[in-house]
Design a protein around this motif. Structure first.
Motif, PDB file in Angstrom:
ATOM      1  N   LEU A 114      -2.936  -4.207  -0.340  1.00 44.58           N
ATOM      2  CA  LEU A 114      -2.392  -2.858  -0.163  1.00 44.58           C
ATOM      3  C   LEU A 114      -2.320  -2.106  -1.485  1.00 44.58           C
ATOM      4  N   VAL A 115      -1.863  -2.778  -2.526  1.00 48.90           N
ATOM      5  CA  VAL A 115      -1.780  -2.143  -3.846  1.00 48.90           C
ATOM      6  C   VAL A 115      -3.174  -1.762  -4.335  1.00 48.90           C
ATOM      7  N   LEU A 116      -4.120  -2.655  -4.187  1.00 52.87           N
ATOM      8  CA  LEU A 116      -5.487  -2.374  -4.611  1.00 52.87           C
ATOM      9  C   LEU A 116      -6.050  -1.174  -3.842  1.00 52.87           C
ATOM     10  N   ALA A 117      -5.879  -1.162  -2.540  1.00 52.56           N
ATOM     11  CA  ALA A 117      -6.400  -0.062  -1.721  1.00 52.56           C
ATOM     12  C   ALA A 117      -5.763   1.263  -2.126  1.00 52.56           C
ATOM     13  N   ALA A 118      -4.444   1.270  -2.290  1.00 53.01           N
ATOM     14  CA  ALA A 118      -3.743   2.512  -2.653  1.00 53.01           C
ATOM     15  C   ALA A 118      -4.149   2.978  -4.051  1.00 53.01           C
ATOM     16  N   ASN A 119      -4.209   2.063  -4.998  1.00 58.83           N
ATOM     17  CA  ASN A 119      -4.561   2.441  -6.369  1.00 58.83           C
ATOM     18  C   ASN A 119      -6.022   2.850  -6.510  1.00 58.83           C
ATOM     19  N   ALA A 120      -6.894   2.284  -5.709  1.00 63.28           N
ATOM     20  CA  ALA A 120      -8.317   2.602  -5.794  1.00 63.28           C
ATOM     21  C   ALA A 120      -8.675   3.871  -5.025  1.00 63.28           C
ATOM     22  N   HIS A 121      -7.748   4.353  -4.210  1.00 61.34           N
ATOM     23  CA  HIS A 121      -8.020   5.539  -3.389  1.00 61.34           C
ATOM     24  C   HIS A 121      -8.066   6.775  -4.274  1.00 61.34           C
ATOM     25  N   PHE A 122      -9.153   7.519  -4.194  1.00 60.64           N
ATOM     26  CA  PHE A 122      -9.294   8.725  -5.002  1.00 60.64           C
ATOM     27  C   PHE A 122      -8.775   9.923  -4.212  1.00 60.64           C
ATOM     28  N   GLY A 123      -7.850  10.653  -4.799  1.00 61.11           N
ATOM     29  CA  GLY A 123      -7.299  11.836  -4.143  1.00 61.11           C
ATOM     30  C   GLY A 123      -6.152  11.468  -3.227  1.00 61.11           C
ATOM     31  N   SER A 124      -5.732  12.437  -2.434  1.00 57.21           N
ATOM     32  CA  SER A 124      -4.604  12.192  -1.541  1.00 57.21           C
ATOM     33  C   SER A 124      -5.076  11.485  -0.278  1.00 57.21           C
ATOM     34  N   GLY A 125      -4.177  10.763   0.317  1.00 54.43           N
ATOM     35  CA  GLY A 125      -4.502  10.049   1.546  1.00 54.43           C
ATOM     36  C   GLY A 125      -3.477   8.982   1.849  1.00 54.43           C
ATOM     37  N   TRP A 126      -3.936   7.947   2.506  1.00 52.58           N
ATOM     38  CA  TRP A 126      -3.044   6.933   3.053  1.00 52.58           C
ATOM     39  C   TRP A 126      -3.674   5.554   2.927  1.00 52.58           C
ATOM     40  N   ALA A 127      -2.865   4.556   2.609  1.00 51.73           N
ATOM     41  CA  ALA A 127      -3.281   3.155   2.647  1.00 51.73           C
ATOM     42  C   ALA A 127      -2.532   2.512   3.809  1.00 51.73           C
ATOM     43  N   TRP A 128      -3.268   1.931   4.732  1.00 50.44           N
ATOM     44  CA  TRP A 128      -2.725   1.429   5.994  1.00 50.44           C
ATOM     45  C   TRP A 128      -2.877  -0.080   6.124  1.00 50.44           C
ATOM     46  N   LEU A 129      -1.902  -0.695   6.752  1.00 45.35           N
ATOM     47  CA  LEU A 129      -2.072  -2.019   7.333  1.00 45.35           C
ATOM     48  C   LEU A 129      -2.207  -1.761   8.826  1.00 45.35           C
ATOM     49  N   VAL A 130      -3.350  -2.152   9.389  1.00 43.47           N
ATOM     50  CA  VAL A 130      -3.598  -1.899  10.808  1.00 43.47           C
ATOM     51  C   VAL A 130      -4.072  -3.168  11.487  1.00 43.47           C
ATOM     52  N   SER A 131      -3.931  -3.170  12.784  1.00 41.24           N
ATOM     53  CA  SER A 131      -4.553  -4.205  13.601  1.00 41.24           C
ATOM     54  C   SER A 131      -5.793  -3.563  14.222  1.00 41.24           C
ATOM     55  N   ARG A 132      -6.928  -4.174  13.964  1.00 43.93           N
ATOM     56  CA  ARG A 132      -8.200  -3.683  14.511  1.00 43.93           C
ATOM     57  C   ARG A 132      -8.833  -4.842  15.262  1.00 43.93           C
ATOM     58  N   GLY A 133      -8.859  -4.723  16.578  1.00 45.13           N
ATOM     59  CA  GLY A 133      -9.423  -5.808  17.390  1.00 45.13           C
ATOM     60  C   GLY A 133      -8.657  -7.104  17.252  1.00 45.13           C
ATOM     61  N   GLY A 134      -7.370  -7.013  16.987  1.00 44.77           N
ATOM     62  CA  GLY A 134      -6.547  -8.212  16.858  1.00 44.77           C
ATOM     63  C   GLY A 134      -6.526  -8.825  15.472  1.00 44.77           C
ATOM     64  N   THR A 135      -7.223  -8.219  14.526  1.00 44.15           N
ATOM     65  CA  THR A 135      -7.250  -8.700  13.153  1.00 44.15           C
ATOM     66  C   THR A 135      -6.546  -7.695  12.253  1.00 44.15           C
ATOM     67  N   LEU A 136      -5.716  -8.182  11.348  1.00 42.42           N
ATOM     68  CA  LEU A 136      -5.046  -7.300  10.406  1.00 42.42           C
ATOM     69  C   LEU A 136      -6.005  -6.946   9.275  1.00 42.42           C
ATOM     70  N   VAL A 137      -6.090  -5.659   8.962  1.00 44.97           N
ATOM     71  CA  VAL A 137      -6.931  -5.195   7.867  1.00 44.97           C
ATOM     72  C   VAL A 137      -6.209  -4.083   7.120  1.00 44.97           C
TER      73      VAL A 137
END
Length: 161
Positions: A114-137
């Motif tokens: 989560l930290v990596l995703a949020a810090n690597a995100h360029f500009g404004s937006g959102w870092a999510w923990l989601v369930s996609r097809g029963g798998t957490l991503v």
């Protein structure tokens, strides 16, 4: 029915020292409220004034109406965001804890992702923990990217701003 600014699930100062009361007041009382106001202005008299927020998002997405989609999605995202935070530290339990171990190895690895995703995100937006097809991503979305109307189930979100 108009969309209302949801009340915070805790006091404005409850997240201090991590997030100050002043920051929460500005982010919720001005920023989030501004999106709510824009949604209500946009739906007044257009047939969506009785719709709930997810219906408004779906309609705006279907019709490519970014002037409605953006504030509606930001309203939804911010509501979800406030509930992703807690003044009381808690550990995942039960099925969620098992899914974290299965898909990330442990809670530390999930936090790192989560930290990596949020810090690597360029500009404004959102870092999510989601369930996609029963798998957490962990995923990110830009600007008003949101989960309602997708094949993902949001579990947690970080506002990247």
């Amino acid at each position: 029915m108009s969309i209302a600014l949801m009340p915070l699930p805790y006091a404005e100062d409850a997240l201090a020292p991590h997030i100050s009361a002043e920051t929460v007041a500005l982010h919720h009382g001005a920023h989030h409220k501004g999106y709510v106001d824009k949604v209500n202005q946009a739906v007044a008299g257009n047939g969506l004034d009785q719709a709930d927020l997810e219906e408004i998002i779906a309609s705006a997405r279907e019709h490519g109406d970014k002037s409605l989609f953006n504030p509606a999605a930001q309203t939804w995202n911010h509501g979800f965001y406030w509930h992703s935070l807690s003044p009381t530290p808690r550990q995942p339990q039960g099925e969620l804890a098992a899914a974290i171990r299965r898909d990330f190895g442990d809670l530390s690895a999930l936090r790192a992702a989560l930290v990596l995703a949020a810090n690597a995100h360029f500009g404004s937006g959102w870092a999510w923990l989601v369930s996609r097809g029963g798998t957490l991503v962990v995923e990110t979305t830009h600007d008003a990217g949101t989960m309602p109307g997708t094949d993902r189930i949001p579990l947690l979100v970080i506002d990247v701003w």
